[in-house]
Write a protein that holds these residues in place. Structure first.
Motif, short mmCIF file in Angstrom:
data_model
loop_
_atom_site.label_atom_id
_atom_site.label_comp_id
_atom_site.label_asym_id
_atom_site.label_seq_id
_atom_site.Cartn_x
_atom_site.Cartn_y
_atom_site.Cartn_z
N ALA A 138 0.84 -1.21 0.00
CA ALA A 138 0.00 0.00 0.00
C ALA A 138 0.87 1.25 0.00
O ALA A 138 0.60 2.22 -0.71
CB ALA A 138 -0.93 0.00 1.21
N ARG A 139 1.94 1.20 0.77
CA ARG A 139 2.81 2.37 0.86
C ARG A 139 3.52 2.62 -0.47
O ARG A 139 3.64 3.75 -0.93
CB ARG A 139 3.83 2.15 1.98
N ARG A 140 3.99 1.54 -1.10
CA ARG A 140 4.64 1.70 -2.41
C ARG A 140 3.67 2.28 -3.43
O ARG A 140 4.00 3.19 -4.19
CB ARG A 140 5.13 0.35 -2.94
N LEU A 141 2.43 1.74 -3.46
CA LEU A 141 1.46 2.22 -4.43
C LEU A 141 1.14 3.69 -4.20
O LEU A 141 1.09 4.48 -5.14
CB LEU A 141 0.17 1.39 -4.34
N ALA A 142 0.93 4.06 -2.93
CA ALA A 142 0.57 5.44 -2.61
C ALA A 142 1.70 6.39 -3.02
O ALA A 142 1.45 7.44 -3.62
CB ALA A 142 0.29 5.57 -1.11
#
Lengths: 105, 315
Positions: A68-72
């Motif tokens: 999620a952090r990478r995508l955001a």
């Protein structure tokens, strides 16, 4: 230290053996607490407990929160858009599993 | 070292406005982001795109990059100018942007230095050792029985001058039995050393299975094809089959048709509960490569005068 005398390092299976507190999860994901809290708010992570102070996350939350952090960050998405991406990725995974079971993939 | 043409990577003109660069980056990031992309070389392409964006989206870095390109040429044999050292520029923005946990090219690092990679969450204060993440491929048998694996890992190490070099090190890891594909192992204290007396980071390993020619894994269940002779399928038989955990005796029930799934309860990946092993019946007929074999097939034909394998086709 001679190679033959090295003792193997014991590893734990995160998804099976570990749980994380809110503080732990923020640290291992190198994520802001507000970001992890937003993932909980959005239903992407489902800790047990009544509030941040006693939240307990399952081991599988780690990989999910890191993705999620990478995508955001990389796609400059808001948490709601990240949630949508996850739903679609989960659906693709379900469909692929069905194709594999049917011997079509 | 090769000069990197960041404008070409993003497909924009040298005069592109910040908005155009942002749009170009986003479009390519959606296409190549390893978490969503189906492109075979997604990770490598995304790294290039993130690196180009890290320079061109930052006005200071872009100005420095344009300056170097003009003064020293965009040649393949690029050498950073001896007096470069940031070229008199000071870069203020050091926050972790897109691709922050990736290694950028030597070209990037010769111009802008090693970046802060990963790192603890902001506001944590102390510089505790950083966690490291890697992927390890194991055999299916290792997941059944557990295994000791020697891993060669390259890890960035920061020296006293703040320079980062890649150290290769070998690590013996005990892979626990029952680990599944896509799960992660944590090796406590095997990340970077902390500063002073702060604790070292941890090492995280993502588990992948080496594809196996005979066994396919689905979660904790394992699938295999089980070739049987036509008579074994028809009248039943006891056979011995090789499984990832050694040979097992199993019974082919009479009247098994091709594709029948025989479940070997608890013979999948170990765990609580353990998975199951499914053997899919595949009927394999011997060739009619001798007069006796041909006669046997002819006798079979005589024994089933009304058998029509194509009945469902309506022929």
């Amino acid at each position: 230290m001679a190679d033959t005398q090295r003792t193997a390092i014991e590893a734990v299976v995160i998804e099976r053996d570990l749980r994380f507190t809110f503080v732990d999860l923020c640290r291992v994901c190198a994520a802001e607490p507000s970001f992890i809290a937003a993932l909980v708010e959005e239903g992407l992570l489902r800790p047990s407990g009544s509030g941040p102070d006693d939240w307990q996350f399952e081991g599988a939350a780690l990989a999910r929160a890191r993705t999620a952090r990478r995508l955001a960050r990389d796609l400059q998405l808001g948490v709601d858009a990240v949630a949508l991406v996850f739903e679609l990725l989960d659906e693709i995974e379900t469909l692929k599993t069905r194709l594999r079971r049917a011997g079509l993939l | 070292m090769e000069f990197r043409d960041y404008y070409a990577t993003l497909g924009v003109a040298r005069t592109a406005a910040p908005d155009e660069i942002k749009r170009a980056y986003r479009k390519l990031a959606r296409k190549y982001h390893p978490d969503v992309s189906k492109e075979p070389d997604a990770e490598a392409r995304f790294k290039e795109v993130a690196e180009a964006n890290a320079v061109l989206s930052d006005p200071e870095k872009r100005a420095a990059y344009d300056d170097v390109g003009q003064r020293y040429g965009r040649r393949d044999e690029f050498q950073p100018p001896p007096d470069w050292n940031g070229g008199g520029f000071e870069f203020s923005g050091r926050d972790a942007g897109p691709g922050a946990d990736m290694e950028f090219s030597d070209f990037f690092e010769s111009l802008f230095g090693q970046r802060m990679r990963g790192g603890a969450a902001h506001g944590m204060g102390r510089a505790t050792g950083r966690d490291h993440h890697a992927r390890v491929v194991i055999e299916l048998q290792d997941a059944y029985r557990g295994a000791r694996k020697t891993l060669a890992l390259r890890m960035p190490v920061v020296d006293a001058q703040g320079r980062v070099t890649l150290h290769e090190r070998q690590l013996d890891v005990q892979i626990p039995a029952g680990v599944r594909e896509g799960q992660h192992l944590r090796l406590a204290g095997q990340g970077s050393a902390g500063e002073g007396d702060t604790p070292a980071g941890d090492l995280y390993l993502e588990i992948a299975f080496q594809p196996h020619p005979h066994f396919r894994v689905d979660g904790r269940d394992v699938y295999m094809e089980l070739p049987v002779a036509p008579w074994e399928a028809a009248i039943g038989a006891g056979v011995v089959a090789a499984t990832p955990d050694g040979s097992v005796q199993l019974t082919i029930p009479a009247g098994s048709s091709p594709g029948r799934k025989l479940r070997l309860k608890g013979k999948g990946l170990p765990g609580d509960p353990p998975g199951d092993l499914y053997a899919l019946v595949v009927i394999t007929a011997p060739p009619a490569d001798s007069p006796a074999a041909a006669e046997a097939y002819a006798a079979l034909a005589r024994a089933f005068p009304s058998f029509n394998p194509r009945r469902e086709l309506g022929s």
